[in-house]
Scaffold this motif. Structure first.
Motif, PDB file in Angstrom:
ATOM      1  N   ALA A 193      -0.495   8.324   5.287  1.00 32.90           N
ATOM      2  CA  ALA A 193      -0.643   7.266   4.290  1.00 32.90           C
ATOM      3  C   ALA A 193      -1.454   6.085   4.800  1.00 32.90           C
ATOM      4  N   LEU A 194      -1.413   5.838   6.123  1.00 30.26           N
ATOM      5  CA  LEU A 194      -1.968   4.591   6.649  1.00 30.26           C
ATOM      6  C   LEU A 194      -3.470   4.411   6.437  1.00 30.26           C
ATOM      7  N   PRO A 195      -4.339   5.330   6.865  1.00 32.51           N
ATOM      8  CA  PRO A 195      -5.782   5.072   6.734  1.00 32.51           C
ATOM      9  C   PRO A 195      -6.248   4.796   5.301  1.00 32.51           C
ATOM     10  N   PRO A 196      -5.879   5.626   4.311  1.00 38.85           N
ATOM     11  CA  PRO A 196      -6.319   5.304   2.946  1.00 38.85           C
ATOM     12  C   PRO A 196      -5.711   4.017   2.412  1.00 38.85           C
ATOM     13  N   ALA A 197      -4.469   3.709   2.816  1.00 40.30           N
ATOM     14  CA  ALA A 197      -3.845   2.465   2.360  1.00 40.30           C
ATOM     15  C   ALA A 197      -4.614   1.255   2.875  1.00 40.30           C
ATOM     16  N   VAL A 198      -5.036   1.300   4.133  1.00 42.12           N
ATOM     17  CA  VAL A 198      -5.798   0.191   4.706  1.00 42.12           C
ATOM     18  C   VAL A 198      -7.155   0.067   4.030  1.00 42.12           C
ATOM     19  N   GLY A 199      -7.832   1.190   3.812  1.00 44.64           N
ATOM     20  CA  GLY A 199      -9.139   1.147   3.158  1.00 44.64           C
ATOM     21  C   GLY A 199      -9.075   0.558   1.769  1.00 44.64           C
ATOM     22  N   SER A 200      -8.045   0.930   1.004  1.00 38.03           N
ATOM     23  CA  SER A 200      -7.888   0.380  -0.343  1.00 38.03           C
ATOM     24  C   SER A 200      -7.544  -1.100  -0.289  1.00 38.03           C
ATOM     25  N   PHE A 201      -6.682  -1.465   0.634  1.00 33.96           N
ATOM     26  CA  PHE A 201      -6.228  -2.858   0.750  1.00 33.96           C
ATOM     27  C   PHE A 201      -7.371  -3.786   1.141  1.00 33.96           C
ATOM     28  N   ILE A 202      -8.129  -3.436   2.152  1.00 39.68           N
ATOM     29  CA  ILE A 202      -9.131  -4.356   2.693  1.00 39.68           C
ATOM     30  C   ILE A 202     -10.301  -4.550   1.736  1.00 39.68           C
ATOM     31  N   SER A 203     -10.534  -3.608   0.842  1.00 38.18           N
ATOM     32  CA  SER A 203     -11.681  -3.710  -0.078  1.00 38.18           C
ATOM     33  C   SER A 203     -11.496  -4.800  -1.120  1.00 38.18           C
ATOM     34  N   ASP A 204     -10.294  -5.354  -1.244  1.00 34.64           N
ATOM     35  CA  ASP A 204     -10.037  -6.376  -2.255  1.00 34.64           C
ATOM     36  C   ASP A 204     -10.442  -7.784  -1.805  1.00 34.64           C
ATOM     37  N   PHE A 205     -10.943  -7.917  -0.577  1.00 37.54           N
ATOM     38  CA  PHE A 205     -11.226  -9.250  -0.059  1.00 37.54           C
ATOM     39  C   PHE A 205     -12.729  -9.503   0.028  1.00 37.54           C
ATOM     40  N   ASP A 206     -13.083 -10.771   0.217  1.00 34.50           N
ATOM     41  CA  ASP A 206     -14.482 -11.187   0.194  1.00 34.50           C
ATOM     42  C   ASP A 206     -15.112 -10.958   1.561  1.00 34.50           C
ATOM     43  N   ASP A 207     -16.045 -10.024   1.608  1.00 35.28           N
ATOM     44  CA  ASP A 207     -16.662  -9.621   2.866  1.00 35.28           C
ATOM     45  C   ASP A 207     -17.585 -10.692   3.448  1.00 35.28           C
ATOM     46  N   ASN A 208     -17.947 -11.673   2.641  1.00 29.60           N
ATOM     47  CA  ASN A 208     -18.876 -12.709   3.099  1.00 29.60           C
ATOM     48  C   ASN A 208     -18.214 -14.055   3.352  1.00 29.60           C
ATOM     49  N   ILE A 249     -15.200  -5.347   6.119  1.00 33.94           N
ATOM     50  CA  ILE A 249     -14.653  -4.234   5.332  1.00 33.94           C
ATOM     51  C   ILE A 249     -15.058  -2.880   5.913  1.00 33.94           C
ATOM     52  N   LYS A 250     -16.332  -2.693   6.196  1.00 33.52           N
ATOM     53  CA  LYS A 250     -16.803  -1.402   6.708  1.00 33.52           C
ATOM     54  C   LYS A 250     -16.188  -1.107   8.065  1.00 33.52           C
ATOM     55  N   ASN A 251     -16.185  -2.098   8.965  1.00 27.79           N
ATOM     56  CA  ASN A 251     -15.679  -1.870  10.317  1.00 27.79           C
ATOM     57  C   ASN A 251     -14.190  -1.551  10.323  1.00 27.79           C
ATOM     58  N   ILE A 252     -13.411  -2.269   9.515  1.00 29.56           N
ATOM     59  CA  ILE A 252     -11.973  -2.008   9.486  1.00 29.56           C
ATOM     60  C   ILE A 252     -11.675  -0.669   8.818  1.00 29.56           C
ATOM     61  N   THR A 253     -12.392  -0.354   7.755  1.00 26.28           N
ATOM     62  CA  THR A 253     -12.195   0.945   7.093  1.00 26.28           C
ATOM     63  C   THR A 253     -12.476   2.088   8.058  1.00 26.28           C
ATOM     64  N   ASN A 254     -13.580   1.983   8.802  1.00 29.98           N
ATOM     65  CA  ASN A 254     -13.928   3.040   9.757  1.00 29.98           C
ATOM     66  C   ASN A 254     -12.907   3.129  10.890  1.00 29.98           C
ATOM     67  N   ALA A 255     -12.454   1.979  11.382  1.00 33.89           N
ATOM     68  CA  ALA A 255     -11.478   1.978  12.482  1.00 33.89           C
ATOM     69  C   ALA A 255     -10.148   2.570  12.039  1.00 33.89           C
ATOM     70  N   ALA A 256      -9.729   2.276  10.803  1.00 34.81           N
ATOM     71  CA  ALA A 256      -8.479   2.849  10.288  1.00 34.81           C
ATOM     72  C   ALA A 256      -8.616   4.361  10.119  1.00 34.81           C
ATOM     73  N   ASN A 257      -9.749   4.807   9.605  1.00 38.67           N
ATOM     74  CA  ASN A 257      -9.962   6.249   9.449  1.00 38.67           C
ATOM     75  C   ASN A 257     -10.000   6.960  10.797  1.00 38.67           C
ATOM     76  N   ALA A 258     -10.466   6.269  11.844  1.00 40.57           N
ATOM     77  CA  ALA A 258     -10.542   6.869  13.177  1.00 40.57           C
ATOM     78  C   ALA A 258      -9.156   7.120  13.779  1.00 40.57           C
ATOM     79  N   LEU A 259      -8.122   6.531  13.201  1.00 42.61           N
ATOM     80  CA  LEU A 259      -6.764   6.760  13.702  1.00 42.61           C
ATOM     81  C   LEU A 259      -6.235   8.142  13.324  1.00 42.61           C
TER      82      LEU A 259
END
Length: 415
Positions: free
Chosen positions: A163-178, A202-212
């Protein structure tokens, strides 16, 4: 001689009364009409105020999609909250724009305008219509956020790892990347900073979570992850007047069982992470940098030496054999190496770190993943109102639980 006499002209008096009554009636109708028109203006003003408020809140909420999109959505919210009124002389308009204030906080300013037709005082041409305006401003806090992710072995056994990697990817995409800044750290038998505090993220955290994925294992050094989160949040300075919200979000199943301490290894002070087991009496001793287990103690007198593959064999040469135990942060006393003692200290230390965060004004949220969640601990970590130790004087967080994520039931997947 005739006495003095006077005769009233009743007919003339009746005429005067009629004229006065007519004038009074006109004035009365004018006052009543004015009251009705003024009431219409107040109704329009109230609806306009609501619509402008909705516009600035919607615009700021959707800023991560870009200013152009956010302004379109703000306009849509304005129109949805200002329905067509019978007294409208024309469609209301909204003027909105983004900018920054003197402290470099991003703001959205909006002004709504409505032209209202009058019915009674409109008999006077100069009062045929009135223009009603209302303005509002919304300021968005800059978000400084650390995500703390549990990659321990217990997450494998309770579906939390899936559950963790997709949950993090969905969560982090809701914030302002700039505008916002975010970091990611994870923990098992060690604790690492996987993505340092940065913008964009967003990209770096999504990739790092998926790498787990496929890399869950070891004990649960939750306090180490939280210490790293506090340090990353503290690394972002806040200038005077700047509107900044600092947050830590703790993704875990909640079973903390490792602490860190300086132990005597043949007389040489050495830092170890130790604990790492949710059942039995064993206590593991780990390299704090790599998380590799070095020794294992069975809790009743036997020591084992462990190789990098995790295989442990009995030994009489453990450099920790002469350590009587560890200094507990709970009571400041020397406690023997038992699973219960270490686990109690692990949960206690984690809560102390989150209390230190809140003392600095940070908010802590916990997200429990998997089907075996320590809800009581996570509520206390977050200072959730449902916690038995809830402190209303500290920033209030929230503990959210997803025990069936991802779901194994097809009917739930369709929802």
């Amino acid at each position: 001689m005739r006495p003095f006499s006077h005769k009233r002209d009743r007919k003339n008096e009746r005429g005067q009364v009629t004229v006065l009554f007519a004038l009074a009636l006109v004035l009365l109708l004018l006052f009543i009409g004015s009251a009705i028109d003024i009431g219409d203006l107040y109704v329009a003003k109230a609806k306009l105020s609501k619509a402008v408020d909705a516009a600035v809140l919607t615009g700021m909420k959707n800023l991560p999609q870009g200013q152009a999109t956010a302004l379109v959505l703000a306009s849509n919210a304005f129109n949805a909250n200002y329905p067509s009124l019978p007294m409208d002389a024309s469609a209301p308009t909204l003027a909105a724009s983004f900018g920054t204030d003197a402290s470099n906080n991003i703001v959205i300013n909006a002004t709504g305008t409505a032209t209202i037709r009058t019915y009674f005082i409109g008999i006077l041409p100069q009062f045929a219509t009135f223009v009603v305006r209302d303005s509002a401003q919304s300021t968005r806090s800059k978000l400084v956020m650390s995500l703390v992710l549990d990659r321990s072995g217990s997450m494998n056994g309770n579906d939390g790892a899936a559950a963790l990697p997709p949950a993090v990817g969905s969560f982090i995409s809701d914030f302002d990347d700039n505008l916002d800044e975010a970091a990611m750290m994870s923990f098992a038998s060690d604790a690492t900073i996987d993505v340092p505090m940065a913008t964009p993220f967003i990209k770096n955290i999504t990739n790092a979570a998926n790498a787990l994925k496929g890399n869950f294992g070891g004990g649960t050094f939750g306090v180490g992850g939280l210490v790293n989160a506090k340090a990353q949040n503290d690394s972002v300075p806040v200038t005077g007047g700047q509107n900044v919200t600092k947050v830590a979000v703790y993704f875990t199943d909640g079973w903390a069982n490792i602490i860190q301490g300086t132990l005597s290894c043949n007389g040489t002070p050495t830092v170890y992470n130790f604990g790492g087991y949710d059942s039995g009496t064993d206590v593991g001793f780990f390299n704090p940098t790599t998380g590799v287990q070095i020794y294992r103690y069975d809790g009743v007198g036997s020591w084992y030496a462990c190789d990098p593959t995790g295989k442990c064999s009995p030994t009489n040469s453990s450099c920790l054999r002469n350590d009587a135990g560890f200094i507990s942060q709970i009571n400041g006393q020397l406690e023997p190496f038992t699973r219960t003692n270490v686990t109690n200290d692990a949960t206690y230390q984690a809560i102390q770190v989150t209390n230190a965060m809140r003392a600095e004004g940070m908010y802590v949220y916990s997200i429990g993943l998997g089907n075996q969640i320590n809800q009581t601990f996570l509520q206390e970590v977050a200072n959730d109102p449902s916690s038995q130790t809830y402190d209303p004087t500290q920033p209030q967080g929230l503990a959210v639980f997803a025990p069936d994520c991802p779901s194994n039931r097809s009917e739930e997947r369709r929802v």
